[in-house]
Write a protein that holds these residues in place. Structure first.
Motif, PDB file in Angstrom:
ATOM      1  N   PRO A   5       0.833  -1.195   0.000  1.00 53.97           N
ATOM      2  CA  PRO A   5       0.000   0.000   0.000  1.00 53.97           C
ATOM      3  C   PRO A   5       0.874   1.253   0.000  1.00 53.97           C
ATOM      4  O   PRO A   5       1.923   1.281   0.645  1.00 53.97           O
ATOM      5  CB  PRO A   5      -0.817  -0.113   1.294  1.00 53.97           C
ATOM      6  CG  PRO A   5      -0.229  -1.217   2.077  1.00 53.97           C
ATOM      7  CD  PRO A   5       0.648  -2.029   1.189  1.00 53.97           C
ATOM      8  N   VAL A  47       5.060  -0.569   3.890  1.00 50.33           N
ATOM      9  CA  VAL A  47       4.282   0.345   3.040  1.00 50.33           C
ATOM     10  C   VAL A  47       5.250   1.087   2.116  1.00 50.33           C
ATOM     11  O   VAL A  47       6.455   1.157   2.385  1.00 50.33           O
ATOM     12  CB  VAL A  47       3.453   1.368   3.867  1.00 50.33           C
ATOM     13  CG1 VAL A  47       2.410   0.660   4.705  1.00 50.33           C
ATOM     14  CG2 VAL A  47       4.345   2.232   4.765  1.00 50.33           C
ATOM     15  N   ALA A  72      -3.236   4.843  -0.711  1.00 52.46           N
ATOM     16  CA  ALA A  72      -4.142   4.334   0.329  1.00 52.46           C
ATOM     17  C   ALA A  72      -4.443   5.404   1.369  1.00 52.46           C
ATOM     18  O   ALA A  72      -5.405   5.291   2.133  1.00 52.46           O
ATOM     19  CB  ALA A  72      -3.523   3.121   0.998  1.00 52.46           C
TER      20      ALA A  72
END
Ligand code: DQA
Length: 149
Positions: A5, A47, A72
């Protein structure tokens, strides 16, 4: 390419001058140093970071729009536009993404005109007053919000 993400980190005007700009308020780290700190933390959390800066309000709006469907969540230090920009607030809203508002300094301890933030109206949370470490705190918080922590 990554299937991690992605968190977009948006930096507003004058933050390209970090490290030399009023260091007694904003600290001695450059924006590149701050980006490295974010990437280091992101790697631990799993991430990805898309780290951006612009001195132009319209460019920031276009940047934020591009996060829709791609990122995200958005961490934003809108800098001076915090206190003036309905356009940035509207752009953040249209992304329908979680937003964390971030400031190096604590604007509430400073001049009255810094006490008002347009962005706060759409922020999930606000981090301010911790200098560059605030960026790391914001990456941690956003990773948790998007459930990647
Ligand atoms: C800032 C605070 C704002 O009031 C100021 O205009 C900035 C930086 C901060 O990070 O402390 O440019 O957003």
């Amino acid at each position: 390419m990554t299937d991690q993400p992605e968190i977009m980190i948006v930096n507003g005007p004058n933050l390209n001058m970090l490290g030399t700009r009023e260091p007694h308020i904003y600290g001695h780290e450059s924006l590149a140093d701050v980006e490295a700190m974010c990437n280091e933390r992101a790697a631990i959390l799993g991430v990805a970071i898309d780290f951006r800066q612009s001195n132009f309000e319209g460019e920031l709006v276009t940047m934020i729009q591009s996060a829709r469907g791609a990122a995200a969540g958005i961490i934003i230090n809108p800098a001076g536009y915090t206190h003036t920009s309905v356009a940035i607030l509207d752009a953040l809203r249209l992304t329908e993404l979680p937003v964390i508002e971030l400031h190096l300094s604590n604007p509430h301890t400073r001049e009255d005109f810094r006490h008002r933030s347009y962005v706060s109206a759409t922020a999930r949370g606000i981090i301010c007053g911790f200098g560059s470490h605030g960026y790391v705190l914001a990456v941690d918080a956003m990773a948790r919000v998007i459930d990647a922590a």
